[in-house]
Design an enzyme around this catalytic site. Sequence first.
Site, PDB file in Angstrom:
ATOM      1  N   TYR A 144       0.882  -1.253   0.171  1.00  0.00           N
ATOM      2  CA  TYR A 144      -0.003   0.058  -0.007  1.00  0.00           C
ATOM      3  C   TYR A 144       0.922   1.146   0.036  1.00  0.00           C
ATOM      4  CZ  TYR A 144      -4.528   2.170   0.978  1.00  0.00           C
ATOM      5  OH  TYR A 144      -5.695   3.081   0.970  1.00  0.00           O
ATOM      6  N   SER A 236       1.750  -7.382   1.999  1.00  0.00           N
ATOM      7  CA  SER A 236       0.651  -6.580   2.512  1.00  0.00           C
ATOM      8  C   SER A 236      -0.360  -6.687   1.177  1.00  0.00           C
ATOM      9  CB  SER A 236       1.148  -5.458   2.902  1.00  0.00           C
ATOM     10  OG  SER A 236       0.154  -4.881   3.661  1.00  0.00           O
ATOM     11  N   GLN A 237      -0.397  -5.240   0.678  1.00  0.00           N
ATOM     12  CA  GLN A 237      -1.454  -4.946  -0.488  1.00  0.00           C
ATOM     13  C   GLN A 237      -0.822  -5.904  -1.751  1.00  0.00           C
ATOM     14  OE1 GLN A 237      -2.832  -1.191  -2.485  1.00  0.00           O
ATOM     15  NE2 GLN A 237      -0.727  -1.515  -3.278  1.00  0.00           N
ATOM     16  N   ASP A 320       0.528  -9.890  13.734  1.00  0.00           N
ATOM     17  CA  ASP A 320       0.194  -8.762  12.728  1.00  0.00           C
ATOM     18  C   ASP A 320      -1.249  -8.251  13.175  1.00  0.00           C
ATOM     19  OD1 ASP A 320      -0.142  -7.330  10.499  1.00  0.00           O
ATOM     20  OD2 ASP A 320       0.224  -8.747   8.989  1.00  0.00           O
ATOM     21  N   HIS A 349       3.463  -6.968  11.088  1.00  0.00           N
ATOM     22  CA  HIS A 349       3.166  -6.906   9.759  1.00  0.00           C
ATOM     23  C   HIS A 349       4.388  -6.841   8.805  1.00  0.00           C
ATOM     24  CE1 HIS A 349       0.683  -6.153   6.481  1.00  0.00           C
ATOM     25  NE2 HIS A 349       0.932  -4.775   6.014  1.00  0.00           N
TER      26      HIS A 349
END
Length: 373
Positions: A144, A236-237, A320, A349
């Site tokens: 992100y 992540s994203q 996370d 994360h």
Amino acid sequence: WKLTTDEKQSVASHSEEKILKAGEKTRTTFAHKLEQPGFYWVTVNCSWDGGKASRSMQVGYAPEKLRPPLTAQPDLRAFWDHSLAELAKVEPHFKVVPQPTKVDDPMNVYEVEMRSLGKVRVRGWYEVPKKPGPHPVLLRVPGYGQNMRPVGRFKNTRAVMPLGRQDMIVFSFNVRGHGNSQEDVKGKPGNYWIRGLDDKDGYYYQGAYMDCIRAVDFLCSRKEVDTKRIAVGGSSQGGGLSFATAALDQRVSLCVPDVPFLANWEKYFKTTHWPEMNKWIEAKESRTWESTLETLSYFDAMNLAPWIKCPVFMGVGLQDGICPPATNFAPYNYAKGPKQVRVYAKAKHGVGSVHHRIAFDWIRKEFGLGKFP
């Protein structure tokens, strides 16, 4: 001791008194038999005259058995078939611009530009071994707001994905609004996921997912690419984009997500806290959580995962709080191909360079390449 679900519902508790002498150590155990697969928070609270302490840790029980109900709408496949058809109508206009390199550099580096859904310009960095191909490829997609850059230009990425053998192409690709893909869609990481969320047609992630498919189109147009060996990976994203790309494009042969975002939205909003989503819903009377979750369901990697047939290698941070492990396992467990997962008990994360190196070695093994020393 207190045991709760990852949604903070009480499961069990236990208390006892310990009398210690100065400097003495002790061990105490709290055991509870869990009935349901899932993730739980264990909290220990200690108090004494003049002080107190508290620690919490998330633990998982039988996570590979988690099968939350799919939230897919009846027209999910039709929506994505239509999106792919609309992408196919857009002339890609691929541009490959050579970048300066040293004579002894083992890789040629190019900036690549193309047109995606809505004729949006997107770009990435394409690193190709100088020795003859065709070569397998790793397509790297962004987290992100992340700016994807060439691997060979930065020491920290070289440590994760060493290019010492020059036998693999790396395409570090920026979806719209990221890195060098901000000419038509400006980047503001705080609001990507609410851009156009009132309607699935035109929602940000419809375009972002199609950007990734267009990147695969580019790779399949190149003679130096072994189109039977295309991996997609990100964190992540980028993990969510990896799942979505592998689901929507069967040309992808390996999927390598880390701490994936964009999955199991209903669970996600019960186990995380994002005030901007509350504010977005409250900003218009027509918006409700029900309608918002229905729109998001079209972009939920969990709902797309049953279409994934290629092998998956996933990394999970057990602590996370941004992309909780329960949401990671939702798409993973629905994917149809061979699967491997590594869970890092103390990681939050991110899974760290050690895992990235392991994942890269897994890619090389699957592609029939030698392991890096």
